[in-house]
Design a protein around this motif. Structure first.
Motif, PDB file in Angstrom:
ATOM      1  N   TRP A  50       0.824  -1.216   0.000  1.00 18.61           N
ATOM      2  CA  TRP A  50       0.000   0.000   0.000  1.00 18.61           C
ATOM      3  C   TRP A  50       0.856   1.263   0.000  1.00 18.61           C
ATOM      4  O   TRP A  50       0.511   2.263  -0.634  1.00 18.61           O
ATOM      5  N   GLY A  51       1.973   1.174   0.707  1.00 19.29           N
ATOM      6  CA  GLY A  51       2.895   2.314   0.697  1.00 19.29           C
ATOM      7  C   GLY A  51       3.367   2.617  -0.717  1.00 19.29           C
ATOM      8  O   GLY A  51       3.359   3.768  -1.173  1.00 19.29           O
ATOM      9  N   LEU A  52       3.753   1.554  -1.443  1.00 14.47           N
ATOM     10  CA  LEU A  52       4.196   1.739  -2.824  1.00 14.47           C
ATOM     11  C   LEU A  52       3.039   2.190  -3.710  1.00 14.47           C
ATOM     12  O   LEU A  52       3.187   3.064  -4.560  1.00 14.47           O
ATOM     13  N   ALA A  53       1.878   1.582  -3.467  1.00 12.96           N
ATOM     14  CA  ALA A  53       0.724   1.883  -4.319  1.00 12.96           C
ATOM     15  C   ALA A  53       0.330   3.351  -4.211  1.00 12.96           C
ATOM     16  O   ALA A  53      -0.197   3.931  -5.158  1.00 12.96           O
ATOM     17  N   VAL A  54       0.582   3.960  -3.059  1.00 10.50           N
ATOM     18  CA  VAL A  54       0.272   5.386  -2.915  1.00 10.50           C
ATOM     19  C   VAL A  54       1.469   6.246  -3.337  1.00 10.50           C
ATOM     20  O   VAL A  54       1.332   7.187  -4.110  1.00 10.50           O
ATOM     21  N   GLY A  55       2.648   5.881  -2.851  1.00 11.26           N
ATOM     22  CA  GLY A  55       3.817   6.744  -3.039  1.00 11.26           C
ATOM     23  C   GLY A  55       4.341   6.789  -4.463  1.00 11.26           C
ATOM     24  O   GLY A  55       4.738   7.851  -4.950  1.00 11.26           O
ATOM     25  N   LEU A  68       1.640  11.548  15.605  1.00 17.53           N
ATOM     26  CA  LEU A  68       0.782  12.601  16.160  1.00 17.53           C
ATOM     27  C   LEU A  68      -0.491  12.744  15.345  1.00 17.53           C
ATOM     28  O   LEU A  68      -1.591  12.850  15.875  1.00 17.53           O
ATOM     29  N   TRP A  69      -0.319  12.779  14.039  1.00 11.46           N
ATOM     30  CA  TRP A  69      -1.471  13.045  13.164  1.00 11.46           C
ATOM     31  C   TRP A  69      -2.372  11.837  13.012  1.00 11.46           C
ATOM     32  O   TRP A  69      -3.581  11.937  12.988  1.00 11.46           O
ATOM     33  N   LEU A  70      -1.717  10.666  12.836  1.00 12.12           N
ATOM     34  CA  LEU A  70      -2.479   9.506  12.379  1.00 12.12           C
ATOM     35  C   LEU A  70      -2.568   8.398  13.409  1.00 12.12           C
ATOM     36  O   LEU A  70      -3.109   7.335  13.139  1.00 12.12           O
ATOM     37  N   GLY A  71      -2.012   8.637  14.600  1.00  7.59           N
ATOM     38  CA  GLY A  71      -2.073   7.604  15.623  1.00  7.59           C
ATOM     39  C   GLY A  71      -1.075   6.499  15.316  1.00  7.59           C
ATOM     40  O   GLY A  71      -0.130   6.676  14.554  1.00  7.59           O
ATOM     41  N   VAL A  72      -1.306   5.315  15.895  1.00 14.24           N
ATOM     42  CA  VAL A  72      -0.334   4.240  15.731  1.00 14.24           C
ATOM     43  C   VAL A  72      -0.860   3.165  14.782  1.00 14.24           C
ATOM     44  O   VAL A  72      -0.299   2.088  14.696  1.00 14.24           O
ATOM     45  N   GLY A  73      -1.929   3.450  14.100  1.00 10.30           N
ATOM     46  CA  GLY A  73      -2.554   2.418  13.252  1.00 10.30           C
ATOM     47  C   GLY A  73      -1.814   2.195  11.950  1.00 10.30           C
ATOM     48  O   GLY A  73      -0.682   2.651  11.750  1.00 10.30           O
ATOM     49  N   GLU A  74      -2.480   1.472  11.063  1.00  7.64           N
ATOM     50  CA  GLU A  74      -1.902   1.136   9.768  1.00  7.64           C
ATOM     51  C   GLU A  74      -1.606   2.380   8.936  1.00  7.64           C
ATOM     52  O   GLU A  74      -0.594   2.460   8.249  1.00  7.64           O
ATOM     53  N   THR A  75      -2.522   3.352   8.996  1.00  6.23           N
ATOM     54  CA  THR A  75      -2.376   4.540   8.152  1.00  6.23           C
ATOM     55  C   THR A  75      -1.043   5.233   8.366  1.00  6.23           C
ATOM     56  O   THR A  75      -0.395   5.656   7.412  1.00  6.23           O
ATOM     57  N   ALA A  76      -0.610   5.333   9.618  1.00  7.60           N
ATOM     58  CA  ALA A  76       0.651   6.013   9.902  1.00  7.60           C
ATOM     59  C   ALA A  76       1.810   5.285   9.242  1.00  7.60           C
ATOM     60  O   ALA A  76       2.686   5.901   8.625  1.00  7.60           O
ATOM     61  N   LYS A  77       1.799   3.942   9.361  1.00  4.19           N
ATOM     62  CA  LYS A  77       2.912   3.174   8.783  1.00  4.19           C
ATOM     63  C   LYS A  77       2.905   3.268   7.259  1.00  4.19           C
ATOM     64  O   LYS A  77       3.937   3.495   6.617  1.00  4.19           O
ATOM     65  N   ILE A  78       1.726   3.103   6.685  1.00 10.67           N
ATOM     66  CA  ILE A  78       1.635   3.160   5.218  1.00 10.67           C
ATOM     67  C   ILE A  78       2.030   4.546   4.720  1.00 10.67           C
ATOM     68  O   ILE A  78       2.748   4.689   3.730  1.00 10.67           O
ATOM     69  N   SER A  79       1.596   5.584   5.444  1.00 15.20           N
ATOM     70  CA  SER A  79       1.936   6.954   5.029  1.00 15.20           C
ATOM     71  C   SER A  79       3.432   7.159   5.041  1.00 15.20           C
ATOM     72  O   SER A  79       3.990   7.805   4.155  1.00 15.20           O
ATOM     73  N   MET A  80       4.080   6.593   6.046  1.00 14.68           N
ATOM     74  CA  MET A  80       5.513   6.802   6.118  1.00 14.68           C
ATOM     75  C   MET A  80       6.220   6.129   4.949  1.00 14.68           C
ATOM     76  O   MET A  80       7.114   6.707   4.332  1.00 14.68           O
ATOM     77  N   VAL A  81       5.811   4.918   4.650  1.00 18.01           N
ATOM     78  CA  VAL A  81       6.398   4.236   3.496  1.00 18.01           C
ATOM     79  C   VAL A  81       6.111   5.042   2.220  1.00 18.01           C
ATOM     80  O   VAL A  81       7.010   5.291   1.411  1.00 18.01           O
ATOM     81  N   GLY A 138       8.301   8.117   2.006  1.00 14.69           N
ATOM     82  CA  GLY A 138       9.699   7.803   1.720  1.00 14.69           C
ATOM     83  C   GLY A 138       9.897   7.354   0.285  1.00 14.69           C
ATOM     84  O   GLY A 138      10.921   7.649  -0.338  1.00 14.69           O
ATOM     85  N   VAL A 139       8.908   6.659  -0.257  1.00 14.40           N
ATOM     86  CA  VAL A 139       8.998   6.126  -1.612  1.00 14.40           C
ATOM     87  C   VAL A 139       8.868   7.247  -2.640  1.00 14.40           C
ATOM     88  O   VAL A 139       9.481   7.221  -3.700  1.00 14.40           O
ATOM     89  N   MET A 140       8.077   8.228  -2.277  1.00 16.80           N
ATOM     90  CA  MET A 140       7.774   9.302  -3.226  1.00 16.80           C
ATOM     91  C   MET A 140       9.033  10.031  -3.694  1.00 16.80           C
ATOM     92  O   MET A 140       9.154  10.356  -4.872  1.00 16.80           O
ATOM     93  N   PHE A 141       9.966  10.268  -2.787  1.00 15.73           N
ATOM     94  CA  PHE A 141      11.118  11.112  -3.144  1.00 15.73           C
ATOM     95  C   PHE A 141      12.016  10.516  -4.220  1.00 15.73           C
ATOM     96  O   PHE A 141      12.275  11.188  -5.222  1.00 15.73           O
ATOM     97  N   PRO A 142      12.491   9.284  -4.030  1.00 13.89           N
ATOM     98  CA  PRO A 142      13.346   8.760  -5.111  1.00 13.89           C
ATOM     99  C   PRO A 142      12.612   8.694  -6.454  1.00 13.89           C
ATOM    100  O   PRO A 142      13.215   8.958  -7.501  1.00 13.89           O
ATOM    101  N   ILE A 143      11.326   8.363  -6.405  1.00 16.37           N
ATOM    102  CA  ILE A 143      10.564   8.300  -7.662  1.00 16.37           C
ATOM    103  C   ILE A 143      10.516   9.692  -8.283  1.00 16.37           C
ATOM    104  O   ILE A 143      10.832   9.889  -9.462  1.00 16.37           O
ATOM    105  N   TYR A 144      10.129  10.669  -7.477  1.00 19.50           N
ATOM    106  CA  TYR A 144      10.011  12.036  -8.004  1.00 19.50           C
ATOM    107  C   TYR A 144      11.342  12.524  -8.568  1.00 19.50           C
ATOM    108  O   TYR A 144      11.420  12.979  -9.706  1.00 19.50           O
ATOM    109  N   ILE A 145      12.386  12.418  -7.772  1.00 13.34           N
ATOM    110  CA  ILE A 145      13.657  13.038  -8.149  1.00 13.34           C
ATOM    111  C   ILE A 145      14.208  12.425  -9.437  1.00 13.34           C
ATOM    112  O   ILE A 145      14.624  13.137 -10.355  1.00 13.34           O
TER     113      ILE A 145
END
Ligand SMILES: Nc1ncnc2c1ncn2[C@@H]1O[C@H](COP(=O)(O)OP(=O)(O)OP(=O)(O)O)[C@@H](O)[C@H]1O
Ligand SMILES: [Mg+2]
Lengths: 273, 298
Positions: free
Chosen positions: B113-118, B160-173, B176-183
């Protein structure tokens, strides 16, 4: 600058393909074109000579509609094609896709195949451009220009990067294609012999103006050994500021020197590849 | 020693510097060497390529053997690093009772999911920034600034924003994935040969035609480089996120094992990461082979 389609200007004679009035172009403080007047009739083959940096490509770009910074009046047909010195093929598209780039309609593919046939590269339609030789790649770019059935074909030193033997083949090819499709042609080159071999008329660009406009009147096949050929060459070289004799290289100026009759007119003769 | 002593007397114009030139008399014929050609080289190369696979495996086997011996001999304490045999049997055990599959599945889903979004986000931003001045001005400055913020440092904000659930972990991935792809994608678009732009004018390609026939294919090699980096970053961030707060996944398993001094479980999890990393790399290589066939040498 306004590039206008011929249909828009009622004042232009019906047999004209190009009408240029007072074309000027400066880069910074340097005026490269200082008032070019140029007419090209339909189906006419015109060669444009000039020293390196004299502004030949600048004229050609203006006629192609690529130069937004020139001033003056330019009338050209809507259907125009350009062939550059580099083949400028998209490396990620196969040969046939390159030929039909930007074409619309369901017959695009079949027309592209025909054009490749004409330049003798039908067998390479599925190749990647990077696997082609220089001459083959340039033929693909000629096919890409032809498939658009241009009324005006603009060639900017198209064979400058090719070897002498391939150039001879290319000359024959260009003559044959011109006979078959009869577009008006503006052929930019710095090779005087090439200009005389191919063109109906030769122009020389000097100091931002067209300083010489000579028809090529040689009956029969154009042979470098023909006195008329030699005389024309001498005049053009003089205009270009080159003294033929003192250059010491003689006719052909260091190129491989072949008697090169242009004798492949309407016959369906194949260019051997 | 002075300079003129080193250099010798100055050479006069027209002087023949005979002793500087090697002997070029016709009798001194050059020795010929044979250059490697297909026939000459083939047997050696075949042998090399035949050896390559086994030799690599042998290297790995050697390391594991040394490790096992060191463990048996008691040079490595089991609580520091379990012996390979113990790792394998623990791996089998975790597989048998389903613990490993559950953890793997949880981690895989997060990475997916991290990759699918990022990945699409990075790619779309790069294309927009690469295509229009406005897009560039709005997007590129931000990205270039944010890329120097360590993503791991952002994790507290995400929690802080998303709590400790899945969303926070997926958002972080995803982040992080977005930058190398973008650059990498953006750099590829920026470096498109401007002559193609002119070609597009000449053949009358429209805006969409340019994007489809020129911009996207030209961006693809950069995108794939970015994708390979993104895969590595994704696993890295995931382990980190899972070790901080999670109740499932490989990172969680590691933290658990740490608490109970089960070094063999930790090694099993690390081996899983290594295998997954290799697999994702193979995936990107396959994509490259598929999509970059036009590049010479592929
Ligand atoms: N985009 C540009 N910016 C600045 N100067 C330019 C530009 N394009 C052309 N020039 C200048 O205009 C002059 C004419 O250039 P042009 O390319 O038309 O010459 P050319 O006759 O085609 O030469 P060649 O035979 O070497 O191709 C050159 O001095 C060149 O430096
Ligand atoms: Mg030029």
């Amino acid at each position: 600058m306004t590039v206008t389609s011929v249909s828009a200007a009622a004042t232009i004679a019906t047999d004209q393909a190009v009408l240029v009035r007072g074309l000027r172009r400066s880069f910074g403080s340097r005026e490269v074109l200082r008032g070019i007047d140029l007419e090209i009739r339909r189906e006419e083959f015109v060669a444009l000579l000039g020293r390196s940096g004299s502004g030949k490509s600048t004229i050609l770009r203006a006629l192609a509609g690529l130069d937004k910074g020139a001033t003056g009046e330019v009338f050209v047909p809507r259907q125009r094609s350009v062939v550059y010195q580099d083949p400028r093929l998209l490396p990620w598209a196969r040969v046939l896709s390159n030929v039909v780039l930007g074409l619309e309609g369901e017959d695009a593919t079949s027309r592209g195949r025909l054009a490749l046939d004409e330049v003798g590269l039908r067998a390479h339609e599925d190749d990647w451009p990077k696997t082609l030789s220089g001459g083959e790649a340039q033929r693909v770019s000629i096919a890409r220009a032809l498939v658009r059935e241009p009324d005006l074909l603009l060639l900017d030193e198209p064979f400058g990067a090719l070897d002498a033997l391939t150039r001879i083949r290319m000359h024959k090819l260009v003559v044959r294609l011109h006979k078959r499709h009869h577009p008006a042609v503006l052929f930019v080159t710095h090779d005087v012999d090439e200009a005389i071999l191919l063109a109906d008329r030769v122009l020389v660009l000097t100091d931002g103006r067209l300083s010489l406009d000579l028809p090529v009147q040689i009956d029969g096949p154009r042979l470098r050994s023909d006195p008329a050929f030699a005389e024309l060459r001498a005049r053009l070289l003089a205009e270009l500021g080159v003294d033929e004799l003192s250059e010491g290289a003689g006719p052909g100026r260091g190129h491989l020197h072949f008697a090169n009759p242009i004798d492949v007119p309407d016959s369906e003769q194949e260019i051997v590849t | 020693m002075t300079l003129s002593e080193v250099l010798g007397p100055p050479v006069q114009r027209g002087q023949v510097i005979a002793d500087l030139a090697p002997d070029r008399s016709p009798s001194a014929a050059p020795r010929l060497i044979q250059l490697p050609t297909a026939e000459v080289d083939a047997p050696r190369r075949r042998l090399q390529s035949l050896r390559a696979g086994p030799q690599r495996l042998l290297g790995v086997a050697l390391l594991i053997t040394v490790w096992e011996i060191a463990s048996l001999a008691g040079w490595i304490r089991p609580q520091d690093l379990a012996a390979p045999t113990s790792v394998v049997s623990m791996g089998a055990h975790l597989l048998a009772n389903g613990t490993l599959e559950t953890a793997l599945w949880a981690s895989l889903q997060r990475v997916f999911w991290g990759l699918a979004v990022g990945v699409p986000l990075g790619a779309v931003l790069a294309v927009v920034a690469g295509l229009s001045r406005t897009g560039e001005n709005l997007i590129d400055g931000n990205v270039q600034m944010l890329r120097f913020v360590p993503i791991i440092g952002l994790s507290s904000l995400f929690v802080l924003w998303l709590g400790v659930g899945e969303t926070a972990k997926i958002s972080m991935v995803a982040m992080g994935v977005m930058f190398p792809i973008y650059i990498n994608t953006y750099a590829a678009i920026r470096s498109i040969d401007p002559r193609y732009e002119e070609l597009a004018d000449v053949v009358g390609l429209g805006r969409w035609g340019r994007v489809r026939r020129i911009v996207l294919p030209a961006a693809l090699p950069g995108f794939l480089v970015g994708l390979r980096m993104a895969m590595a970053v994704a696993w890295l961030l995931l382990v980190f996120a899972e070790q901080i707060n999670a109740s499932s996944g490989l990172g969680y398993l590691i933290v658990q094992a740490q608490t109970y001094f089960q070094s063999n479980v930790i090694v099993v999890c690390l081996a899983c990461y290594a295998i997954l990393g290799l697999l994702t790399d193979v995936l990107v290589r396959t994509l490259e082979r598929l999509f970059l066939r036009w590049q010479p040498g592929r």
